[in-house]
Design a protein around this motif. Structure first.
Motif, PDB file in Angstrom:
ATOM      1  N   ASN A 115      14.549   2.390  -4.033  1.00  0.00           N
ATOM      2  CA  ASN A 115      13.119   2.191  -3.651  1.00  0.00           C
ATOM      3  C   ASN A 115      12.488   1.218  -4.658  1.00  0.00           C
ATOM      4  N   LEU A 116      12.705   1.550  -5.953  1.00  0.00           N
ATOM      5  CA  LEU A 116      12.140   0.611  -6.994  1.00  0.00           C
ATOM      6  C   LEU A 116      12.684  -0.787  -7.026  1.00  0.00           C
ATOM      7  N   ILE A 117      14.014  -0.933  -6.704  1.00  0.00           N
ATOM      8  CA  ILE A 117      14.419  -2.220  -6.736  1.00  0.00           C
ATOM      9  C   ILE A 117      13.805  -3.153  -5.672  1.00  0.00           C
ATOM     10  N   ASP A 118      13.644  -2.546  -4.605  1.00  0.00           N
ATOM     11  CA  ASP A 118      12.855  -3.110  -3.284  1.00  0.00           C
ATOM     12  C   ASP A 118      11.736  -3.725  -3.763  1.00  0.00           C
ATOM     13  N   THR A 165       0.782  -1.177   0.122  1.00  0.00           N
ATOM     14  CA  THR A 165       0.045  -0.047  -0.095  1.00  0.00           C
ATOM     15  C   THR A 165       0.748   1.361   0.018  1.00  0.00           C
ATOM     16  N   GLY A 166       2.237   1.223   0.010  1.00  0.00           N
ATOM     17  CA  GLY A 166       2.818   2.426  -0.086  1.00  0.00           C
ATOM     18  C   GLY A 166       3.214   3.170   1.196  1.00  0.00           C
ATOM     19  N   GLY A 167       3.583   4.299   1.131  1.00  0.00           N
ATOM     20  CA  GLY A 167       3.696   5.097   2.470  1.00  0.00           C
ATOM     21  C   GLY A 167       2.661   5.883   2.842  1.00  0.00           C
ATOM     22  N   GLU A 185       7.124  -0.033  -0.430  1.00  0.00           N
ATOM     23  CA  GLU A 185       7.487   0.957   0.484  1.00  0.00           C
ATOM     24  C   GLU A 185       6.593   0.925   2.081  1.00  0.00           C
ATOM     25  N   VAL A 186       5.676   0.166   2.025  1.00  0.00           N
ATOM     26  CA  VAL A 186       5.119  -0.231   3.062  1.00  0.00           C
ATOM     27  C   VAL A 186       5.856  -0.871   4.237  1.00  0.00           C
ATOM     28  N   THR A 187       7.016  -1.601   3.831  1.00  0.00           N
ATOM     29  CA  THR A 187       7.607  -2.366   4.544  1.00  0.00           C
ATOM     30  C   THR A 187       8.947  -1.648   4.964  1.00  0.00           C
ATOM     31  N   GLY A 188       9.825  -2.274   6.119  1.00  0.00           N
ATOM     32  CA  GLY A 188      10.729  -1.201   6.664  1.00  0.00           C
ATOM     33  C   GLY A 188      12.029  -2.379   7.031  1.00  0.00           C
ATOM     34  N   ASN A 233       9.051   9.868   0.678  1.00  0.00           N
ATOM     35  CA  ASN A 233       9.154   8.321   0.542  1.00  0.00           C
ATOM     36  C   ASN A 233       9.463   8.044   1.948  1.00  0.00           C
ATOM     37  N   PHE A 234       9.238   6.803   2.387  1.00  0.00           N
ATOM     38  CA  PHE A 234       9.334   6.286   3.835  1.00  0.00           C
ATOM     39  C   PHE A 234      10.265   5.173   3.668  1.00  0.00           C
ATOM     40  N   ASN A 235      11.419   5.276   4.901  1.00  0.00           N
ATOM     41  CA  ASN A 235      12.221   4.273   4.634  1.00  0.00           C
ATOM     42  C   ASN A 235      11.738   3.163   5.803  1.00  0.00           C
TER      43      ASN A 235
END
Length: 548
Positions: free
Chosen positions: A401-404, A197-199, A386-389, A363-365
């Motif tokens: 971020n995109l390769i994640d 779901t993103g940040g 991005e929803v993950t940390g 963007n969120f780390n």
């Protein structure tokens, strides 16, 4: 309430969700995989924005011959992460990035190329040129090819769905989700759920995120029992506020040594540079440090803009003037063609006019703590993107971020599909869901709308560039005042996310990466530990810390 059933439910239609759905279906074609998207598939989500000169995806192909390889890439992630990146997750990305990108290329993704191979660029936090781009539309192109692939293999796509909560069965297993589909309640049962779901950029007054990015995924996962990590670290940086477009100013534009002035015409940056640090040095450093970070002297530029705005010396659009009219047109077209053309189409000629620059959340780390397969620790629940940390730490290399999204979208999709195969029965609709439906359709009241707007202002002022204990406590006090009276799920999620962000920032009494505590300006070795937040026995956030 509309009830649907599937084997694997993927929530979010950006790069991570699209990859997760594709891999779940591709690995086990017999499974029913459903992808729900907040807007229209292919245009909703942060991935689909064209918001900068060069939006890249990292992979250590070494096309530019500068000695890049997975080991160098791995070390860059650890160094940029300030000691808080999960080495296991970073190792997975370093080792698998090239394969995941090659798979995208096989699906039809075409990168900017020259001399017969893709061009790789060096972005902030990288010691080598490893970022591949499709102009400023890299994320959108990734979703485009994955959308085509998903449709071709039979992934079911449901648009205009805002999921607001997860549902668990009597055994504590996540068995589906509830939300709104065109403002009507919807419940989807599933053997496994993947959050993508993103940040949460939209909970701040200034951001470059689409409307759906409000942190719902974090709130849902938290209530389901997942842990959140590194939530104090997120990216804020300069972006255009006038003309009113969503566009980030980074890299080449800063190498043009722009003139920055406040609403009174004063060049203010010199007032914020300490002795021995020159204005030109700070601006040059900004070219390789887009988001605010205490890692380099570029931090003084972001602090200066923020303090000018907070002191009331910004424009009516919360900006300062950014002037490159001293640069010739041909130079602009050569050095920053996407920025020049984008703003020209928006009605501004950079060779003749100033633009207004503000600070926006991007963007969120931090996010949901996952393992190497995207598992959240809650049975039946996986996450990617991005929803993950954990992988990014206190800061991250540009292009990561995109390769994640691709590496862990791949892994989460396959792990969730494998788990779903082991579940014999699809869950039945819990009775509690029927009670939840009335809350979901309850409209936001005028009073709640005011609370949403005030929280966005408060979060922007106290949680972005400059943080202090008193400001963070003001955020927590505001949330405490409004949470008991909240009856709306949308407002409830936003207040919960704000509470978690403020609590993490208040707990970390140092400055590191994208987290700057003006009352604790130095980085402290003792704080090289992750802050983890989960739901306590009383329902309130509980804080723990650990070291790798």
């Amino acid at each position: 309430m509309n009830e649907l059933r599937c084997d694997v439910l993927v929530i979010g239609g950006g790069a991570a969700g699209s990859r997760a759905a594709y891999e779940a279906k591709r690995s086990h074609p017999q499974l029913e995989v459903t992808l729900v998207v907040a807007g229209k598939y292919g245009t909703s989500g942060s991935t689909n924005l064209i918001a900068s000169e060069s939006l890249g995806i990292n992979a250590p192909f070494n096309y530019m011959g500068d000695g890049d390889d997975p080991d160098v890439y791995f070390q860059d992630m650890l160094d940029t992460g300030g000691g808080l990146s999960d080495p296991d997750l970073c190792r997975v990305i370093a080792d698998e990035a090239c394969t995941r990108v090659e798979e995208l290329m096989a699906l039809g993704l075409e990168f900017d190329s020259e001399a017969g191979h893709p061009v790789q660029r060096k972005l902030s936090g990288c010691t080598k040129a490893r970022s591949l781009t499709c102009g400023g539309a890299t994320g959108r192109e990734i979703v485009r090819v994955l959308k085509k692939a998903n449709i071709s293999i039979g992934v079911q796509v449901i648009e205009d769905v805002r999921i607001l909560d997860l549902v668990k069965d009597d055994n504590g297993r996540v068995c589906g989700a509830v939300g709104l589909n065109e403002k009507k309640p919807i419940f989807i049962t599933a053997r496994a759920v993947i959050l993508a779901t993103g940040g949460a950029g939209r909970i701040f007054r200034k951001n470059v995120n689409p409307p759906s990015i409000e942190g719902d995924g974090w709130a849902m996962a938290y209530r389901a029992g997942a842990r959140l990590v590194n939530m104090e670290f997120f990216q804020v940086g300069p972006a255009v506020v006038k003309p009113k477009v969503q566009f980030i100013i980074h890299s080449h534009m800063w190498r043009l040594q722009p003139k920055l002035t406040n609403v009174h015409g004063e060049e203010f940056l010199k007032h914020y540079c300490p002795e021995g640090v020159e204005v030109a040095e700070v601006i040059e450093a900004k070219a390789m440090s887009y988001p605010f970070s205490v890692r380099t002297v570029a931090k003084y530029l972001d602090i200066a803009i923020f303090k000018e705005l907070m002191a009331g010396r910004g424009t009516l659009d919360d900006g300062v003037y950014f002037d490159v009219t001293h640069v010739e047109e041909e130079v602009l077209k050569q050095r920053a063609p996407i920025t020049y053309d984008f703003l020209k189409r928006a009605g501004v000629d950079l060779t003749r006019e100033k633009i207004e620059l503000g600070l926006v959340v991007q963007n969120f780390n931090g996010g949901i703590l996952i393992d190497v397969n995207g598992f959240t620790g809650v049975e039946g629940l996986y996450a990617a993107g991005e929803v993950t940390g954990g992988v990014h730490g206190a800061d991250r290399p540009g292009g990561n971020n995109l390769i994640d999204t691709q590496v862990f979208g791949y892994r989460a999709g396959r792990a969730a599909a494998e788990y779903a195969l082991g579940q014999k029965e699809k869950s039945k609709l819990p009775v509690i869901v029927q009670d939840m439906s009335s809350e979901l359709v309850k409209p936001v009241t005028e009073e709640e709308q005011v609370a949403l707007q005030r929280s966005a202002d408060l979060y922007y002022r106290e949680l972005t560039i400059v943080r202090r204990a008193e400001g963070l406590r003001r955020v927590l006090d505001y949330i405490s005042e409004h949470k008991p009276n909240n009856q709306n799920n949308i407002l409830g999620n936003r207040l919960l996310v704000g509470q978690i962000l403020a609590l993490a920032a208040l707990t970390r009494e140092e400055s590191r990466g994208t987290h700057y505590r003006e009352d604790f300006p130095d980085s402290e070795p003792a704080w090289q530990q992750r802050i983890i937040i989960s739901q306590g026995t009383n329902g309130e956030p509980a804080v723990t810390a650990d070291k790798f």
